[in-house]
Design an enzyme around this catalytic site. Structure first.
Site: not given
Ligand code: PAF
Length: 314
Positions: A59, A61, A65, A89, A178, A181, A184, A207, A218
């Site tokens: 979320g 967003l 996203h 996490q 994305g 990250d 990840q 982006v 963040r």
């Protein structure tokens, strides 16, 4: 010429369409079944073109996203987005309860880009017996324990475990992550390969804001002054690349760019490294492509990460 079955709507305009909110397993499975029934006649005719796309999120967003959803829309007939702030996490000192939760706004944004459904489970549904004694997915080294893994030792275990659970629940054909990250994304690609999961993974380029800052949930924590300063993290990645192109070896280039960043205001650099693009092993002391430059730094209390992949053909 093949005919489109009457029950298969190909041209519902985004504005008319409502995002379906799925909060429990019955509604998720029923949604999947109803879609499968609608697809069945077409599936027989054009098997390779029927795709359920999946965008897992926590979320809050932003444009990054939405770009994932747009890419999913291009490649898939149906797009499900999940919104689940995954407690597994977060380390105890990372404030899980303060993570931004903006469901109503997220729903509007998802509607605007044409997502079909949002899977919005609560913690009990994902971790019915708690998360303390769960069977966990531990990614291999060095993916799990370098870079982000060094500063967040249990992070990728939490991410890989919840993503595997979400894949099993949603059963998508393609899932979109994305490249912001980057580590990840590589952890998930590796899990899919190692565990033979029947899903394709697509990594969508980062982006950026007009000054180069990578979009991230963040960024909302940055005050005006920090927001202006934040662009220097991306500049440090670009400087590293320029220095390597100019003949410096990877560790010299990274060290020089790190020094420049630390001379500007308020930064606590955690790492700035040049790594191999797939394994994320540190680059030996000779610049070669493909590779990726990755960095994480705290600006005041806000932790930012970014990366710059350099492809063979760059
Ligand atoms: O990138 C995120 O938002 C999360 O790590 C993910 C992939 C949704 C897993 O919780």
């Amino acid at each position: 010429m093949t005919e489109t079955p009457a029950n298969y709507t190909t041209a519902v305009s985004i504005a008319e369409k409502k995002v379906v909110v799925l909060r429990d397993l019955d509604s998720l499975y029923n949604y999947r079944l109803s879609q499968a029934a609608a697809w069945a006649p077409i599936q027989n005719l054009r098997q390779d073109q029927i795709r359920l796309g999946f965008v897992p999120t926590m979320g809050a967003l932003h444009e990054g996203h939405l770009e994932l959803v747009r890419r999913a829309r291009e490649k898939c007939q149906k797009v499900i987005v999940s919104i689940f702030v995954n407690p597994y996490q977060f380390a105890p000192h990372e404030d899980f309860s303060k993570y931004p939760r903006t469901f109503e706004r997220d729903l509007e944004l998802l509607q605007s880009v044409g997502a079909d459904a949002v899977f919005y489970p609560d913690e009990k549904l994902i971790y019915p017996n708690g998360k303390e004694k769960i069977t966990a997915v531990i990614p291999p080294s060095p993916l799990n324990d370098t870079l982000e893994g060094e500063f967040r030792p249990t992070f990728f275990r939490g991410v890989a475990t919840v993503v595997l659970k979400l894949f099993n629940l949603v059963q998508p054909h393609i899932a979109f992550f994305g490249q912001k990250d980057y580590q990840q994304w590589k952890v998930i690609e590796t899990m899919v390969k190692d565990l033979n999961l029947p899903v394709d993974i697509v990594g969508v380029p980062t982006v950026r804001e007009s000054d180069g800052l990578a979009m991230s949930s963040r960024n909302a924590y940055l005050d005006e002054k920090a927001r202006k300063e934040a662009t220097n993290l991306y500049k440090a990645l670009c400087t590293t690349r320029e220095l390597m192109e100019g003949g410096k070896n990877p560790s010299q280039a990274a060290a020089e760019a790190a020094k420049l960043l630390q001379e500007s205001q308020g930064w606590q650099l955690q790492y700035l490294k040049v790594c191999r693009s797939e394994s994320l092993e540190a680059m030996p002391d000779k610049y070669s492509k493909p590779c990726v430059i990755l960095a994480a730094a705290k600006l005041g209390e806000v932790r930012l990460i970014d990366n710059l992949p350099i492809a063979d053909f760059d």
